[in-house]
Write an enzyme that holds these catalytic residues in place. Structure first.
Site, short mmCIF file in Angstrom:
data_model
loop_
_atom_site.label_atom_id
_atom_site.label_comp_id
_atom_site.label_asym_id
_atom_site.label_seq_id
_atom_site.Cartn_x
_atom_site.Cartn_y
_atom_site.Cartn_z
CG HIS A 140 42.62 -35.25 -63.50
ND1 HIS A 140 42.47 -34.89 -62.18
CD2 HIS A 140 43.60 -36.20 -63.52
CE1 HIS A 140 43.33 -35.56 -61.43
NE2 HIS A 140 44.03 -36.37 -62.23
CG HIS A 320 48.64 -31.60 -56.16
ND1 HIS A 320 47.53 -32.36 -55.87
CD2 HIS A 320 49.38 -32.34 -57.03
CE1 HIS A 320 47.60 -33.51 -56.50
NE2 HIS A 320 48.71 -33.52 -57.22
#
Length: 568
Positions: A140, A320
């Site tokens: 990421h 998340h």
């Protein structure tokens, strides 16, 4: 005149030779040298009174244009999934590995196959372990400083995406792809970016491929439905790019069987196959038995320890964007974290059923821990399961070592379609090489060559009288600055983008290289990690994992190697 010396003395002078064993850090793993490609008595050694001097081991009349090496790494102990565990000199020319063998002056030395001339620089690798630079293909790109930590941990190739809400490993849309490729010009590493694969219409996917992504990423946070999976794979098949997938944890759009049907036998890289990082709960791990699935783990769940379960719950909530005050959000997080499947993950790696290790950097994983977590797992498995059958009676762990090093070198390269350039120390590949002091193997590389030039190393204070003056830290070398970083690094893009000349359009100075063959690999192509269980099942209530009817599990570790002895 000849002189006999004992093994211990020889190893102190020139590094280990055939039959000698080297312990990897403070792990329980021992590598035995299988072959020595040098000529004993004619070793290439740099320094005062040593052999690499004019007219001795250095050929005075051979120029670089006539074949002399640019660099030679002398007397290294190579650990490589393809070459094996060998003692040799490593030659570098024009940024690539020129040879593995005996370097020196053919007029004065026997068995020379790589010429050392006045144009050749030397890195003394006696007593050092040489490996290919590691690959992390699940990154990421949230922080612009990731490359610093990657290099400090032995990673030289970084594939992934950003931002995607910070959680999805996707670089979304052609304009953002362009900007990330431009940003990567500042980083002295190989890069590649994944586009967003979640679209039921192929148009937005194709424009990302044409903009320069090296693959497409399906992520449940964008909706990994059977329709988006099929559409993404259709585009990938047309464009020869890999598809990486994070499946539907909540099973909203379908179950594991529906995803399997949508994939329909096509090649796919499955991220965090155990499931704590996301994926069909609780049975995504059953995909390791499919020949078209290329499974990988992310390092936060590896290896299984006393703290793994508790740490993951908090990480899932943050990553998340879940709210601890919303019961449904808490249930979502708890459905992903299962001690039973995490325990099975270690064993499946040791069996060669899970083929790759990645980080999931800054979205639950740690980029500098890809390599140490791999070797911690290997050491733990030896302690709990004993030697592998292939290592029985050898007094060493060569097969296990090759299995585990392949997980972050050659297998990610094969999966991504870039094995022609990186992943091993085979001649002709980019000279991305990590040198390790055996005591620090897997944790802190002593020196990293990138594209055949020093880019990062342990280094003392710049104002010190010597390079060894404290504090010794991981620091940049010349290859990391100026225009050198462009010359030593590759940007991997789709074949369509390379053919369209995006390097000129975007003003890129780093070399733009198309990936190749990303749609053809299967599980059988995963080096030392191709095991496909005939039958693997996850119990839907207890989460126990059974392979061919046998319960697969291990105990959590309370203490690990390559940990607090090395890192604060």
């Amino acid at each position: 005149m000849t002189r006999d010396i004992d093994r211990e003395n020889y190893a102190e002078l020139y590094g280990p030779t055939t039959g000698d064993k080297v312990r990897l850090g403070d792990t329980e793993l021992f590598a035995k040298v299988e072959e020595d490609l040098r000529t004993h008595g004619d070793e290439a050694v740099f320094g005062g009174g040593k052999t690499l001097r004019d007219g001795l081991g250095m050929a005075p009349g051979v120029t670089q244009a006539e074949g002399a090496l640019d660099w030679v790494l002398t007397n290294a102990t190579i650990i490589d999934p393809i070459l094996g565990i060998v003692a040799a000199d490593i030659g570098i020319r024009n940024g690539e590995i020129a040879g593995i063998g005996k370097a020196g002056n053919p007029d004065t030395m026997d068995g020379v196959d790589m010429v050392v001339g006045p144009s050749t620089d030397v890195y003394p690798a006696e007593g050092k372990i040489a490996t290919a630079g590691g690959l992390d293909i699940h990154i990421h790109f949230n922080s612009a400083q990731l490359h610093e930590h990657a290099l400090s941990g032995g990673i030289t190739t970084m594939l992934g995406g950003g931002y995607g809400g910070g959680a999805t490993t996707c670089t979304t849309g052609p304009e953002n792809v362009k900007r990330f490729l431009q940003a990567a010009e500042a980083w002295p590493v190989n890069v590649g970016f994944y586009g967003k694969g979640n679209a039921s219409d192929p148009g937005p996917l194709r424009e990302q491929v044409e903009a320069g992504v090296c693959g497409l990423k399906l992520h449940e946070d964008w909706g990994s439905t059977p329709e988006t999976i099929n559409t993404c794979l259709e585009v990938a098949e047309d464009e020869d790019v890999q598809v990486c997938m994070h499946t539907d944890t909540l099973n909203e759009a379908g179950f594991l069987e529906n995803t399997f049907g949508a994939v329909d036998g096509r090649t796919m890289h499955l991220f965090h196959i155990e499931g704590a990082g996301g994926g069909h709960a609780p049975d995504i791990m059953e995909m390791v038995g499919e020949p078209n699935m290329l499974p990988s783990s992310t390092n936060p769940s590896m290896p299984y320890t006393d703290n793994t379960f508790d740490e993951h719950l908090d990480m899932v909530m943050v990553c998340h964007h879940l709210n601890p005050d919303v019961p449904e959000d808490v249930a979502f997080a708890e459905s992903r974290v299962r001690a039973e499947t995490i325990a099975a993950e270690d064993v499946l790696h040791d069996m060669g059923a899970i083929s790759m290790m990645t980080s999931d950097s800054q979205a639950m994983g740690r980029i500098a821990e890809v390599i140490p977590r791999t070797w911690q797992t290997a050491s733990k498995m030896k302690s709990q399961r004993g030697p592998l059958p292939e290592d029985e009676g050898t007094g060493a762990d060569n097969h296990r070592i090759k299995r585990y090093i392949a997980k972050y070198t050659v297998n990610p390269a094969i999966s991504a379609g870039i094995e022609e350039h990186v992943g091993t120390l085979e001649p002709g590949k980019l000279a991305d090489i990590c040198l390790w002091d055996p005591a620090f193997f897997g944790v802190k590389p002593a020196m990293t060559f990138k594209g055949g030039f020093p880019v990062h190393s342990e280094m003392g204070e710049a104002n010190g009288s010597l390079m060894t003056c404290e504090p010794i830290l991981q620091r940049e070398r010349a290859g990391a600055v100026g225009k050198a970083k462009h010359a030593i690094s590759l940007s991997f893009v789709s074949p369509a983008a390379a053919e369209a000349g995006i390097d000129e359009e975007y003003g890129l100075d780093s070399r733009v290289v198309p990936i190749e063959g990303a749609r053809t690999p299967g599980k059988d192509d995963m080096v030392y990690n191709s095991y496909c269980p005939d039958d693997i099942e996850v119990d839907p209530e207890t989460f126990e994992v059974r392979v061919d009817g046998e319960h697969v599990t291990c105990e959590p570790s309370s203490e690990l190697p390559l940990a607090q002895r090395y890192l604060l």
